[in-house]
Design a protein around this motif. Structure first.
Motif, PDB file in Angstrom:
ATOM      1  N   GLU A 187      18.792 -48.208 -39.002  1.00 49.42           N
ATOM      2  CA  GLU A 187      17.890 -47.053 -38.965  1.00 49.42           C
ATOM      3  C   GLU A 187      18.619 -45.811 -38.454  1.00 49.42           C
ATOM      4  O   GLU A 187      18.399 -44.702 -38.950  1.00 49.42           O
ATOM      5  CB  GLU A 187      16.676 -47.376 -38.095  1.00 49.42           C
ATOM      6  N   MET A 188      19.483 -45.978 -37.470  1.00 52.34           N
ATOM      7  CA  MET A 188      20.271 -44.852 -36.964  1.00 52.34           C
ATOM      8  C   MET A 188      21.172 -44.284 -38.059  1.00 52.34           C
ATOM      9  O   MET A 188      21.286 -43.063 -38.212  1.00 52.34           O
ATOM     10  CB  MET A 188      21.111 -45.295 -35.763  1.00 52.34           C
ATOM     11  N   PHE A 189      21.826 -45.198 -38.819  1.00 52.65           N
ATOM     12  CA  PHE A 189      22.720 -44.718 -39.873  1.00 52.65           C
ATOM     13  C   PHE A 189      21.949 -44.037 -40.997  1.00 52.65           C
ATOM     14  O   PHE A 189      22.372 -42.990 -41.511  1.00 52.65           O
ATOM     15  CB  PHE A 189      23.555 -45.871 -40.429  1.00 52.65           C
ATOM     16  N   LEU A 190      20.804 -44.590 -41.380  1.00 56.00           N
ATOM     17  CA  LEU A 190      20.003 -43.968 -42.437  1.00 56.00           C
ATOM     18  C   LEU A 190      19.481 -42.598 -42.007  1.00 56.00           C
ATOM     19  O   LEU A 190      19.435 -41.651 -42.811  1.00 56.00           O
ATOM     20  CB  LEU A 190      18.837 -44.891 -42.819  1.00 56.00           C
ATOM     21  N   ALA A 191      19.101 -42.469 -40.742  1.00 55.14           N
ATOM     22  CA  ALA A 191      18.661 -41.170 -40.235  1.00 55.14           C
ATOM     23  C   ALA A 191      19.827 -40.179 -40.223  1.00 55.14           C
ATOM     24  O   ALA A 191      19.655 -38.986 -40.505  1.00 55.14           O
ATOM     25  CB  ALA A 191      18.076 -41.315 -38.834  1.00 55.14           C
ATOM     26  N   ALA A 235      10.457 -43.847 -40.864  1.00 59.71           N
ATOM     27  CA  ALA A 235       9.814 -42.547 -40.683  1.00 59.71           C
ATOM     28  C   ALA A 235      10.731 -41.613 -39.900  1.00 59.71           C
ATOM     29  O   ALA A 235      11.192 -41.961 -38.812  1.00 59.71           O
ATOM     30  CB  ALA A 235       8.484 -42.712 -39.962  1.00 59.71           C
ATOM     31  N   LEU A 236      11.007 -40.435 -40.451  1.00 54.86           N
ATOM     32  CA  LEU A 236      11.826 -39.430 -39.781  1.00 54.86           C
ATOM     33  C   LEU A 236      10.938 -38.431 -39.040  1.00 54.86           C
ATOM     34  O   LEU A 236       9.767 -38.238 -39.402  1.00 54.86           O
ATOM     35  CB  LEU A 236      12.695 -38.697 -40.803  1.00 54.86           C
ATOM     36  N   PRO A 237      11.474 -37.772 -38.016  1.00 51.34           N
ATOM     37  CA  PRO A 237      10.666 -36.805 -37.250  1.00 51.34           C
ATOM     38  C   PRO A 237      10.111 -35.657 -38.091  1.00 51.34           C
ATOM     39  O   PRO A 237       9.070 -35.088 -37.748  1.00 51.34           O
ATOM     40  CB  PRO A 237      11.657 -36.279 -36.205  1.00 51.34           C
ATOM     41  N   ASP A 238      10.781 -35.313 -39.189  1.00 56.25           N
ATOM     42  CA  ASP A 238      10.309 -34.186 -40.009  1.00 56.25           C
ATOM     43  C   ASP A 238       9.226 -34.586 -41.010  1.00 56.25           C
ATOM     44  O   ASP A 238       8.806 -33.781 -41.842  1.00 56.25           O
ATOM     45  CB  ASP A 238      11.481 -33.526 -40.739  1.00 56.25           C
ATOM     46  N   GLY A 239       8.774 -35.843 -40.937  1.00 55.56           N
ATOM     47  CA  GLY A 239       7.697 -36.302 -41.800  1.00 55.56           C
ATOM     48  C   GLY A 239       8.136 -37.048 -43.034  1.00 55.56           C
ATOM     49  O   GLY A 239       7.319 -37.670 -43.718  1.00 55.56           O
ATOM     50  N   ARG A 240       9.428 -36.997 -43.352  1.00 50.48           N
ATOM     51  CA  ARG A 240       9.940 -37.747 -44.490  1.00 50.48           C
ATOM     52  C   ARG A 240      10.047 -39.234 -44.151  1.00 50.48           C
ATOM     53  O   ARG A 240      10.150 -39.618 -42.985  1.00 50.48           O
ATOM     54  CB  ARG A 240      11.305 -37.222 -44.911  1.00 50.48           C
ATOM     55  N   THR A 241      10.064 -40.068 -45.183  1.00 50.55           N
ATOM     56  CA  THR A 241      10.262 -41.503 -45.027  1.00 50.55           C
ATOM     57  C   THR A 241      11.468 -41.935 -45.850  1.00 50.55           C
ATOM     58  O   THR A 241      11.559 -41.594 -47.040  1.00 50.55           O
ATOM     59  CB  THR A 241       9.022 -42.291 -45.486  1.00 50.55           C
ATOM     60  N   VAL A 242      12.353 -42.651 -45.227  1.00 47.11           N
ATOM     61  CA  VAL A 242      13.526 -43.180 -45.926  1.00 47.11           C
ATOM     62  C   VAL A 242      13.189 -44.570 -46.450  1.00 47.11           C
ATOM     63  O   VAL A 242      12.764 -45.452 -45.676  1.00 47.11           O
ATOM     64  CB  VAL A 242      14.756 -43.249 -45.003  1.00 47.11           C
ATOM     65  N   ALA A 246      19.016 -37.186 -42.579  1.00 50.68           N
ATOM     66  CA  ALA A 246      18.606 -36.040 -41.752  1.00 50.68           C
ATOM     67  C   ALA A 246      19.717 -35.526 -40.861  1.00 50.68           C
ATOM     68  O   ALA A 246      19.464 -34.672 -40.011  1.00 50.68           O
ATOM     69  CB  ALA A 246      17.395 -36.441 -40.916  1.00 50.68           C
ATOM     70  N   ASP A 247      20.929 -36.048 -41.029  1.00 49.06           N
ATOM     71  CA  ASP A 247      22.075 -35.624 -40.232  1.00 49.06           C
ATOM     72  C   ASP A 247      21.860 -35.843 -38.739  1.00 49.06           C
ATOM     73  O   ASP A 247      22.345 -35.066 -37.904  1.00 49.06           O
ATOM     74  CB  ASP A 247      22.417 -34.150 -40.501  1.00 49.06           C
ATOM     75  N   ALA A 248      21.129 -36.902 -38.389  1.00 43.99           N
ATOM     76  CA  ALA A 248      20.945 -37.254 -36.974  1.00 43.99           C
ATOM     77  C   ALA A 248      22.288 -37.655 -36.373  1.00 43.99           C
ATOM     78  O   ALA A 248      23.176 -38.137 -37.080  1.00 43.99           O
ATOM     79  CB  ALA A 248      19.944 -38.405 -36.855  1.00 43.99           C
ATOM     80  N   ILE A 250      32.514 -37.980 -46.944  1.00 41.76           N
ATOM     81  CA  ILE A 250      31.347 -38.874 -46.940  1.00 41.76           C
ATOM     82  C   ILE A 250      31.018 -39.276 -45.499  1.00 41.76           C
ATOM     83  O   ILE A 250      31.822 -39.119 -44.584  1.00 41.76           O
ATOM     84  CB  ILE A 250      31.597 -40.114 -47.827  1.00 41.76           C
ATOM     85  N   LYS A 251      29.813 -39.810 -45.310  1.00 37.42           N
ATOM     86  CA  LYS A 251      29.412 -40.313 -44.001  1.00 37.42           C
ATOM     87  C   LYS A 251      29.750 -41.799 -43.921  1.00 37.42           C
ATOM     88  O   LYS A 251      29.658 -42.512 -44.922  1.00 37.42           O
ATOM     89  CB  LYS A 251      27.930 -40.054 -43.759  1.00 37.42           C
TER      90      LYS A 251
END
Length: 386
Positions: free
Chosen positions: A337-341, A37-44, A345-347, A134-135
């Motif tokens: 989870e950090m990498f997926l965010a 779950a991302l802070p903007d409401g999206r789910t990865v 979401a460019d966290a 790329i990231k």
């Protein structure tokens, strides 16, 4: 609620680390919790595609966990338009060519360490990844261990005062493979296959020291091949050509001295397989994988050396347990989870291929110190690779 599906080609998941920590305890665990779950409401939603050389093993693994996609062809996986990320948990020697192909295919990269056998190759990967836009991320799992999170909390709160020294002990006895099976793959003990404890562990020590205590400025290392003959997974005798024990002194910024021993030829007489002790003017602490104990200067006992009588104090009982104060998830999963965010979401995320290159740099300089019998400076490694 919007679901963002991220296809991940996972290469090397039939191995112990790739399967247990990355597939089972990270990606599948994220799916079991309903996604990230991302802070903007999206789910990865991570969608793994298993990649491996052995069709029977990889198909069985996919069937066991109800996964639809698997392949023995890396090219096929990289050509799949649903694949966004390439993850690598192969043997070190196979990593550079595979990651290079993935970057050329436009995939984002997340990989185990070390990222390469040489600093030149590690820098090359980071450069071409940056050039491709790329990231990229590199596993630095020990930063997320409960014991080390507590240790960092103490550092950040200035508990230690001025830090004087660090001592670290890592290792256990890895059986030779003749009368009991070895707990680690045989390639770990062949230098020609990318094995060796310096290359395996010094990248860990780099990010642990850099991020929790202070940047590494020099290294003096001694290493050994204590067990010259071992037996592989098929019971065949082979010559062990890689170092299986390494002893290092690191000088950190600010004059802090860190002494870290790494060994697959030691028997454990401590609470955990790895322990770090920080001593400072105001206090000390000892941390392992999960636990951390501290002793403030106001609670420090005053022992007196007297070898003529038995010890009268229970020194281990004089330390205070540092509480969890939070629910601490599996470190591998947390970093995924950090990498997926970061990806979706460019966290913020700093554990990239350049961080991986700094780990390889310390391993390379540690090996140089061992060969030359001298202390070697550890220069800054910026994003130009200099």
């Amino acid at each position: 609620m919007t679901r963002e599906t991220v296809g991940i080609a996972m290469n090397g998941v039939t191995g112990r680390m790739g399967y247990r920590q990355h597939l089972l305890r990270s990606i599948l665990a994220i799916r079991d919790q309903g996604g990230l779950a991302l802070p903007d409401g999206r789910t990865v939603w991570p969608e793994p595609i298993l990649v491996g050389r052995n069709a029977e093993k990889i198909e069985a693994l996919a069937t066991r966990h109800g996964l639809d996609k698997w392949t023995t062809s890396l090219d096929e996986a990289l050509a799949d338009p649903s694949v966004t990320v390439y993850f690598d948990a192969q043997v070190t020697q196979a990593r550079v060519p595979a990651i290079t192909r993935a970057i050329e295919a436009g995939k984002h990269i997340y990989t185990e360490k070390p990222t390469a056998e040489t600093l030149d190759d590690a820098i090359s990967l980071a450069r071409i990844a940056d050039a491709a836009g790329i990231k990229h991320g590199v596993v630095q799992d020990k930063l997320f261990l409960p014991g080390l999170l507590k240790l960092k909390r103490l550092v950040d709160s200035s508990f230690f005062g001025r830090i004087l020294s660090v001592r670290g002990e890592f290792g256990y006895w890895v059986f030779e493979g003749d009368w009991q099976p070895a707990q680690r793959p045989s390639w770990n003990y062949r230098a020609e296959d990318g094995g060796g404890i310096i290359l395996d562990m010094f990248p860990h020590w780099r990010y642990v020291l850099d991020h929790i205590i202070a940047p590494v400025r020099s290294v003096y290392a001694e290493a050994r091949t204590d067990i010259p003959t071992r037996w592989d997974e098929q019971g065949r005798e082979y010559k062990a050509t890689a170092d299986d024990a390494a002893y290092a002194l690191f000088e950190l910024e600010g004059g802090i001295v860190a002494s870290l021993n790494s060994s697959w030829t030691t028997r454990v007489n401590r609470e955990e397989l790895v322990e770090f002790q920080i001593d400072g003017t105001h206090g000390s602490a000892v941390a392992g994988l999960r636990n951390c104990k501290a002793q403030h200067r106001a609670a420090t006992p005053k022992p007196v050396w007297n070898p003529d009588i038995p010890a009268t104090e229970d020194f281990l009982a004089q330390w205070q347990e540092v509480p969890d104060n939070a629910v601490m998830d599996n470190g591998f999963k947390v970093q995924w989870e950090m990498f997926l965010a970061h990806l979706v979401a460019d966290a913020p995320y700093s554990h990239d291929l350049w961080a991986g290159a700094r780990g390889v740099q310390l391993a390379e300089l540690g090996a140089q110190s061992w060969r030359e019998g001298r202390k070697v400076a550890v220069p800054e490694l910026d994003r130009t690779g200099k």
